[in-house]
Enzyme design. Structure first.
Site, mmCIF file in Angstrom:
data_model
loop_
_atom_site.group_PDB
_atom_site.id
_atom_site.type_symbol
_atom_site.label_atom_id
_atom_site.label_comp_id
_atom_site.label_asym_id
_atom_site.label_seq_id
_atom_site.Cartn_x
_atom_site.Cartn_y
_atom_site.Cartn_z
ATOM 1 C CG MET A 101 -2.077 -1.412 1.494
ATOM 2 S SD MET A 101 -2.476 -1.080 2.834
ATOM 3 C CE MET A 101 -3.072 0.100 2.908
ATOM 4 C CB ILE A 157 3.391 -4.880 8.003
ATOM 5 C CG1 ILE A 157 3.132 -6.605 8.348
ATOM 6 C CG2 ILE A 157 4.832 -5.041 7.931
ATOM 7 C CD1 ILE A 157 3.604 -7.407 6.933
ATOM 8 N N GLY A 187 -0.548 4.508 4.919
ATOM 9 C CA GLY A 187 0.188 3.560 3.538
ATOM 10 C C GLY A 187 1.031 2.303 4.300
ATOM 11 C CB SER A 188 2.548 0.013 5.914
ATOM 12 O OG SER A 188 3.438 -0.937 5.883
ATOM 13 N NE ARG A 189 4.374 -7.761 3.070
ATOM 14 C CZ ARG A 189 5.281 -8.263 3.301
ATOM 15 N NH1 ARG A 189 6.667 -7.469 3.489
ATOM 16 N NH2 ARG A 189 5.561 -9.694 4.423
#
Length: 218
Positions: A101, A157, A187-189
């Site tokens: 993300m 994450i 965002g991130s994962r």
């Protein structure tokens, strides 16, 4: 259901539907922009602040948007907006689908299947960029759902910028497929583990839309 995708209260500003948990970041930014704009005609310093403050506030509104979605049909749907970063067979027979993300994606995550939340576990860790292999040791929240396909694991994450994960529902909650279940700020994962025997329908590099993109194949 008491926790249907449309029932949970969320933040809003000027008619824009925003993600729950956005206010601590968004309100001070918008307030700064508003004050600086009001004072810009009388103060050079305020004028200098107004442009970047307004741009930042607009960016925050975009980052924390939470649009309604027409939930797709299918056994497993994407829990996150983003791009499929990797598809990896796991030692226990499951397949991990990792979705990256970016800060430009919607940050609200959704339930990939209908079921009961059997656990929500926060695990402390680091904050390296989500595209880095070491991000598997980052700050994260591990979800387990009891579904028609059995136990489904999903992991939110955090990354270098996203340092706060906000779960929306507690353990024991029955959720609908596509229901909003949490937020990763900026965002991130999100990793989704498909049970053994479930075929993956997406490809690495493919864009996904939470609640819309189907992850599994018949």
């Amino acid at each position: 259901m008491p926790h249907s995708q449309n029932s949970a209260p969320r933040d809003s500003l000027a008619g824009v539907r925003l993600a729950r948990g956005a206010s601590p970041w968004l309100l001070p930014t918008v307030a700064t922009a508003a004050v600086s704009l009001l004072r810009a005609r009388r103060s050079g310093a305020a004028k200098a602040i107004a442009v970047p403050a307004t741009a930042l506030a607009a960016g925050m509104l975009w980052f924390f948007r939470d649009p309604e979605r027409e939930i797709a049909q299918g056994r497993v749907i994407s829990p996150a907006d983003g791009v499929v970063q990797s598809i990896m067979p796991w030692k226990d027979g499951r397949t991990r689908v990792a979705i990256f993300m970016s800060p430009l994606n919607v940050h609200v995550n959704r339930a990939p299947l209908a079921g009961t939340v059997t656990s929500v576990e926060h695990i402390p860790g680091g904050f390296v960029p989500a595209f880095n292999k070491e991000s598997e040791n980052n700050e994260r929240v591990v979800w387990h759902f009891d579904t028609e396909l059995g136990d489904i694991e999903m992991v939110q994450i955090a990354g270098a910028v996203a340092r706060r994960i906000v779960p929306y529902v507690p353990q024991g909650t029955k959720v609908e497929q596509g229901e909003r279940i949490g937020l990763i700020r900026f965002g991130s994962r999100v990793d989704l583990y498909l049970p053994e025997g479930v075929q993956v329908a997406v490809e690495v590099g493919q864009k996904t839309v939470a609640g819309v993109t189907r992850i599994d194949r018949d």
